[in-house]
Design an enzyme around this catalytic site. Structure first.
Site, PDB file in Angstrom:
ATOM      1  N   SER A  45     -37.610   6.919  70.527  1.00 12.71           N
ATOM      2  CA  SER A  45     -36.363   6.582  71.390  1.00 12.71           C
ATOM      3  C   SER A  45     -35.313   6.902  70.254  1.00 12.71           C
ATOM      4  CB  SER A  45     -36.533   4.917  71.334  1.00 12.71           C
ATOM      5  OG  SER A  45     -35.113   4.636  72.154  1.00 12.71           O
ATOM      6  N   GLU A  46     -34.214   7.794  70.563  1.00  7.59           N
ATOM      7  CA  GLU A  46     -33.331   8.517  69.722  1.00  7.59           C
ATOM      8  C   GLU A  46     -32.494   7.417  68.910  1.00  7.59           C
ATOM      9  OE1 GLU A  46     -33.129   9.010  72.903  1.00  7.59           O
ATOM     10  OE2 GLU A  46     -31.321   9.461  73.656  1.00  7.59           O
ATOM     11  N   ASN A  47     -32.488   6.286  69.458  1.00  6.10           N
ATOM     12  CA  ASN A  47     -31.500   5.304  68.500  1.00  6.10           C
ATOM     13  C   ASN A  47     -32.341   4.726  67.267  1.00  6.10           C
ATOM     14  OD1 ASN A  47     -33.221   3.897  70.498  1.00  6.10           O
ATOM     15  ND2 ASN A  47     -32.249   2.157  70.175  1.00  6.10           N
ATOM     16  N   SER A  87     -33.678  10.309  62.944  1.00  6.38           N
ATOM     17  CA  SER A  87     -34.432  10.381  64.281  1.00  6.38           C
ATOM     18  C   SER A  87     -33.953  11.964  64.873  1.00  6.38           C
ATOM     19  CB  SER A  87     -33.560   9.516  65.265  1.00  6.38           C
ATOM     20  OG  SER A  87     -33.892   9.710  66.657  1.00  6.38           O
TER      21      SER A  87
END
Lengths: 217, 254
Positions: A45-47, A87
């Protein structure tokens, strides 16, 4: 014709053991529900999370733990948190093997548009431009046509682009198509959908070679 | 770099660095004291992803000073209408936003489409790297994100190993405002879960960095192995009370 869940189910068949996978918002998120048994994939999850788990039970909700769609989620054994630059370091450097995302338009050269309709809707690209510029495997999950019945698989995208020459596969409610050599190559038909129907709904160049099998779901 | 800090701010930082009397005095009482010195026209970085990990106490304090206007705010998102940066938007305190995704805020969309608000949409990874690079003393870098799109317009492009990249300039702020889970009086910070997001990189890129934390502890109480942001990047720190931590999309499994 497939529903959203079935599109997700078909895409899940593309997953390979050991892969790190980034799932976008919408239909792509549903892919997580159909990971085949015996296949170990880690969701990015890119967060700032690797190893995204299912949605929490009411009593386990944590406001500090969300996915890129801002939904509350959970971790898995072996999960790890990191900051936004780390990320996108793993995304940019190609460590994530598969990206699945939605689109408003895809064209036969693999260009994708999914972040802006000039004058009408400007929500922003979020992480989509970084993802499509770097992942080697990019699957688009979307409906074959828009609400007006017009094809979303085009000769040339008309909306502002998110990335160029990047989409490798498209899975729609009608078909599975590979994007290569400047054309859409029809690989599979949705159950009950004819090749003619797919041809009619595809504006871009469509290559049909031999008998086109029906998807197995 | 796209932004140069004012001379006044540079002098204040030098004071923090060289004057022994000032060096240890990072702890401030509250958000109001922490934001002292923020003036109209300044550039702020604000950590957070959606509403997760936003410095809600400092944003609230800024919203109570409506005379501070024409701010440039660098933040991945823009809050929602009645919380986070939405509060400053509602007061028309923001002149320009640099963000990657702004879809959660109706007032934002209205101000942007009407031209009241200037918006620079930036790919999320590029935004994070602009902050990290700014905080690391690197003025610019090449990234493939946005090549062939309108983001690349007017930017230098270059080919490396057969792939095309665009040159992006890094960012620094006058004030970076971050939110951490725990911090000590030396400014060392530990973040929790996905509330980390942009906070560490924005914290690095502040001419003055303000950290609001849920738990402020004495030096030695944090394990040095587990500190995410070294205190050298942090100039002011305080413990916030009664965090709301609003959830945007409460999603549960059946």
């Amino acid at each position: 014709m497939l529903g959203k869940e079935e599109i997700a189910k078909r895409i899940a068949q593309e997953l390979q053991d050991g892969w790190y996978v980034n799932l976008g918002i919408g239909i792509p998120t549903l892919v997580a529900n159909y990971i085949p048994e015996g296949i170990d994939v880690t969701l990015q999850s890119e967060n700032g999370l690797l190893g995204m788990g299912p949605f929490p039970k009411e009593e386990n909700i944590d406001a500090d733990l969300i996915n890129a769609g801002k939904q509350t989620i959970t971790t898995m054994p072996g999960s790890v948190f990191f900051d936004s630059s780390d990320s996108f370091a793993m995304i940019r450097a190609g460590k994530v093997q598969l990206t699945v995302l939605g689109a408003m338009e895809v064209d036969q050269s693999g260009d994708i548009a999914n972040w802006k309709i000039p004058g009408k809707m400007v929500k922003g690209m979020g992480g989509a431009m970084d993802l499509v510029a770097s992942a080697e495997n990019i699957i688009v999950a979307m409906m074959h046509t828009n609400r007006a019945g017009e094809s979303k698989l085009l000769k040339k995208c008309s909306l502002p682009l998110t990335g160029v020459n990047c989409v490798t596969k498209v899975v729609t409610n009608l078909a599975v198509l590979e994007v290569k050599n400047g054309a859409f190559h029809l690989l599979e038909r949705a159950p009950g959908v004819t090749v003619e129907e797919i041809e009619k709904a595809t504006e871009g160049e469509l290559i049909i070679s031999g008998e086109i099998p029906e998807m197995k779901l | 770099m796209e932004h140069q800090p004012t001379l006044e701010l540079v002098q204040e930082v030098e004071l923090i660095g060289h004057n022994k009397k000032h060096r240890m005095k990072k702890v401030v009482k509250n958000a109001e004291e922490a934001i002292a010195g923020i003036k109209s026209g300044m550039t702020l970085m604000l950590g957070g992803f959606g509403l997760c990990g936003i410095p809600e106490k400092c944003i609230e304090a800024l919203s109570k000073k409506p005379k501070i206007t024409d701010l440039t705010c660098i933040s991945n998102n823009a809050g929602v209408d009645d919380f986070g940066l939405g509060l400053l938007l509602k007061n028309h305190q923001i002149k320009k936003m640099i963000s990657s995704y702004v879809g959660e805020n109706a007032e934002f969309e209205r101000q942007m489409l009407s031209g009241e608000l200037e918006v620079e949409l930036t790919p999320q990874g590029t935004l994070a790297e602009k902050c990290r690079a700014g905080g690391a003393g690197i003025p610019a870098f090449f990234t493939p994100a946005g090549y062939g799109t309108e983001i690349a317009e007017g930017k230098e492009t270059r080919e490396y190993n057969g792939k095309m990249y665009i040159l992006e300039e890094s960012l620094v702020s006058d004030y970076s405002i971050v939110k951490a889970w725990k911090g000590d009086t030396k400014g060392n910070l530990v973040f929790k879960a996905t509330a980390r997001n942009f906070n560490p990189v924005m914290g690095m890129a502040g001419t003055i960095t303000i950290a609001e934390v849920e738990h402020l502890v004495e030096p030695g109480e944090l394990d040095p192995n587990e500190i995410h942001t070294p205190g050298i990047f942090v100039h002011r720190i305080f413990e916030g009370k009664n965090y709301e931590k609003r959830i945007e999309q409460k999603t549960i499994s059946k």
